[in-house]
Design an enzyme around this catalytic site. Structure first.
Site, PDB file in Angstrom:
ATOM      1  N   ASP A 276      -2.847  75.793  28.556  1.00 53.35           N
ATOM      2  CA  ASP A 276      -3.479  76.001  29.855  1.00 53.35           C
ATOM      3  C   ASP A 276      -2.426  75.932  30.959  1.00 53.35           C
ATOM      4  O   ASP A 276      -1.552  75.058  30.944  1.00 53.35           O
ATOM      5  CB  ASP A 276      -4.546  74.910  30.058  1.00 53.35           C
ATOM      6  CG  ASP A 276      -5.335  75.094  31.326  1.00 53.35           C
ATOM      7  OD1 ASP A 276      -5.971  76.162  31.479  1.00 53.35           O
ATOM      8  OD2 ASP A 276      -5.323  74.177  32.174  1.00 53.35           O
TER       9      ASP A 276
ATOM     10  N   GLU B  38       8.832  72.277  13.133  1.00 60.41           N
ATOM     11  CA  GLU B  38       8.904  71.266  12.076  1.00 60.41           C
ATOM     12  C   GLU B  38       7.922  71.562  10.943  1.00 60.41           C
ATOM     13  O   GLU B  38       8.104  71.107   9.814  1.00 60.41           O
ATOM     14  CB  GLU B  38       8.598  69.874  12.652  1.00 60.41           C
ATOM     15  CG  GLU B  38       9.624  69.351  13.643  1.00 60.41           C
ATOM     16  CD  GLU B  38       9.164  68.052  14.283  1.00 60.41           C
ATOM     17  OE1 GLU B  38       8.119  67.504  13.854  1.00 60.41           O
ATOM     18  OE2 GLU B  38       9.822  67.591  15.236  1.00 60.41           O
TER      19      GLU B  38
END
Length: 546
Positions: free
Chosen positions: A207, A257
């Site tokens: 957002d 990751e």
């Protein structure tokens, strides 16, 4: 049922069609008038049959809902109105079993004034470490707020509290801005990302991804017609500041990751209302966010030259940094495109209820725009109800209006509730199967929506829903569609967009006033309107096999 996508796992996001669910308005399982997570779970087969690749769920966190859930009180839980964490876990598992990925909203610019850290900051007083996590400042010598910055929903962006200090809220007064210069805030959002990635979420929609970093000098913004400007000019003190890219790079490293897990990479899509496209491209450079909504097409008039210019500018700038385009026609913040396209172009985005609209023309153009959007290179987003051809609801009674801009504007701006009216699923009258029984939803549905229910359209081979299902099926089958390049067909007549995608696909969009002949040596795959003596009528699109 549609088979799960067979696109490579590691690049699914580059060509994905993502369906936006606004949870309060999607499907209500318990009959309280509010959509919920169990309701979304019940509709997963519908979404799989539609043919989308992923679902983006607007904020489902605990919240006082003073801004539709974008005022987050707890980033690691589910709003009890919507369900529980166990419900969310079940949704993620069931979606994955159907070949659907799950994206959720991240709201990093601000939280709710009900967030424990903000309540602690109010209680701790001036100069406290707790207040350093937000933007608390004293008055200027003459008693004015620290800056002249305007709030997005009206009024100033600063709210004064009892001890005389002011806190910054770029949006509603209930949404204090985080201070992203503070290590606690940085570490907290690292933890939030990992919390949801570890639960199986495939990515986040960010957002206002251009707003977190602020100029610490807190300069005023220029005036426009005597009022502080809302324009996002280059060098703006709180939009598109260079520091925001350091935040995105940190998040990308966290997402990476997970790249080697069986689920594949976790991804981000940015909400950043920035033009021109050169500015937006900075957000999707390598090692930053994966994709960003292109809002220039959403704001573009129904005009061949204007659309071509926007498409060219977008693709050229995003390809230059190795990113795919991400196209969007509607969302929870904008007037539905069926209504937009039925208006005079100069007034298409004007406030609800004051502009003359031809919904039949709007529907024709919405059908044509759907085929254009889904044929362009890159990914695409479908807002709930787009596939049904829902119009904006512009006559909601004033007493039900919920958007904060209604109050903040002194009841002069009706806000975004018209695109958030609950989905019609079945039946001939409200609540149209939105929930069990006859209980009415949190926003009233129009009395004439019976032909627009998912059930009604599913049995009509010429319906808007049938068009979307066919387009998404063909998109999966066609090697030419999704990520890739396009070539404009320079033999197209004036007022017509025509482009080719290899191998062997052509899209033609007639934005002119007269039917046009189709190219030779082509076979029709799908048309938004019936052909007339073999010609493509006005306000229509066709997909062709070359």
């Amino acid at each position: 049922m549609t088979e799960p996508s067979t696109r490579p796992v590691d690049d699914w996001w580059r060509s994905a069609v993502v369906y936006q669910v606004y949870p309060r308005s999607f499907s209500d399982a318990n009959g309280d008038g509010t959509g919920d997570v169990t309701g979304i779970r019940a509709r997963l087969p519908y979404l799989a049959d539609l043919g989308v690749d992923a679902i983006w769920i607007s904020p489902w966190y605990p919240s006082p809902l003073l801004d539709g859930g974008y005022d987050v009180a707890d980033y690691r839980d589910i709003n009890p109105m919507f369900g529980t964490l166990a419900d969310a876990d079940a949704l993620i598992e069931e979606a994955h079993a159907l070949g659907l990925r799950i994206l959720i909203d991240l709201v990093p610019n601000h939280c709710s004034w009900e967030h424990p850290w903000f309540k602690a900051a109010l209680a701790a007083g001036k100069g406290s470490p707790e207040r350093d996590r937000f933007w608390f400042r004293d008055s200027l010598p003459d008693g004015r707020p620290p800056t002249n910055w305007p709030g997005a929903f009206g009024g100033p962006a600063w709210q004064q509290i009892d001890d005389g200090q002011w806190y910054l809220h770029l949006f509603d007064i209930s949404q204090p801005d985080w201070n992203w210069d503070h290590p606690d805030v940085i570490a907290e959002f690292d933890s939030i990302l990992r919390f949801w990635f570890d639960r199986g979420v495939d990515g986040f929609r960010i957002d206002v991804a251009d707003s977190m970093a602020k100029d610490p000098a807190l300069p005023d913004v220029p005036l426009h017609n005597g009022q502080p400007t809302h324009e996002k000019f280059v060098g703006h003190p709180y939009y598109d500041q260079p520091g925001v890219h350091l935040i995105h790079q940190r998040w990308r490293a966290i997402a990476d990751e997970y790249a080697d897990t069986p689920q594949g990479p976790r991804v981000f899509v940015a909400e950043a209302w920035l033009s021109p496209a050169e500015r937006l491209a900075q957000y999707v450079r390598p090692h930053e966010l994966h994709s960003a909504f292109n809002f220039d097409v959403l704001q573009c008039p129904w005009d061949a030259k204007a659309l071509r210019d926007v498409i060219d500018h977008t693709t050229e700038n995003l390809w230059a940094v190795g990113a795919p385009a991400t196209w969007v026609l509607s969302n929870h913040d904008t007037i539905r495109h069926r209504t937009r396209y039925g208006r005079d172009q100069r007034e298409a985005l004007a406030a609800a209820g004051i502009v003359s609209t031809d919904l039949e023309i709007g529907l024709r153009r919405a059908r044509a725009a759907a085929l254009l959007e889904l044929a362009l290179p890159g990914g695409a987003y479908v807002y709930q109800g787009d596939e049904l051809g829902l119009p904006e609801v512009e006559d909601l009674p004033e007493e039900v209006l919920d958007d904060p801009s209604w109050e903040r504007s002194g009841h002069t701006v009706r806000g975004r509730d018209g695109c958030r009216v609950p989905m019609p699923w079945s039946g001939s009258e409200p609540p149209y199967g939105f929930g069990p029984g006859e209980g009415q939803p949190w926003l009233p549905q129009p009395a004439d929506w019976a032909p627009l229910t998912a059930e009604a359209e599913a049995s009509d081979p010429e319906s808007h829903l049938a068009l979307y299902r066919a387009a998404l099926r063909i998109r999966r089958e066609q090697e030419a569609l999704g990520e890739g390049r396009m070539t404009w067909d320079e033999d197209a007549p004036a007022g017509v967009l025509s482009f080719t995608r290899d191998p062997g696909f052509r899209c033609v969009v007639n934005l002119g006033e007269q039917p046009i002949e189709l190219p030779d040596s082509t076979e029709v795959l799908l048309s938004s309107e019936p052909l007339v003596d073999g010609r493509l009528p006005a306000d229509a699109s066709v997909w062709l096999q070359v």
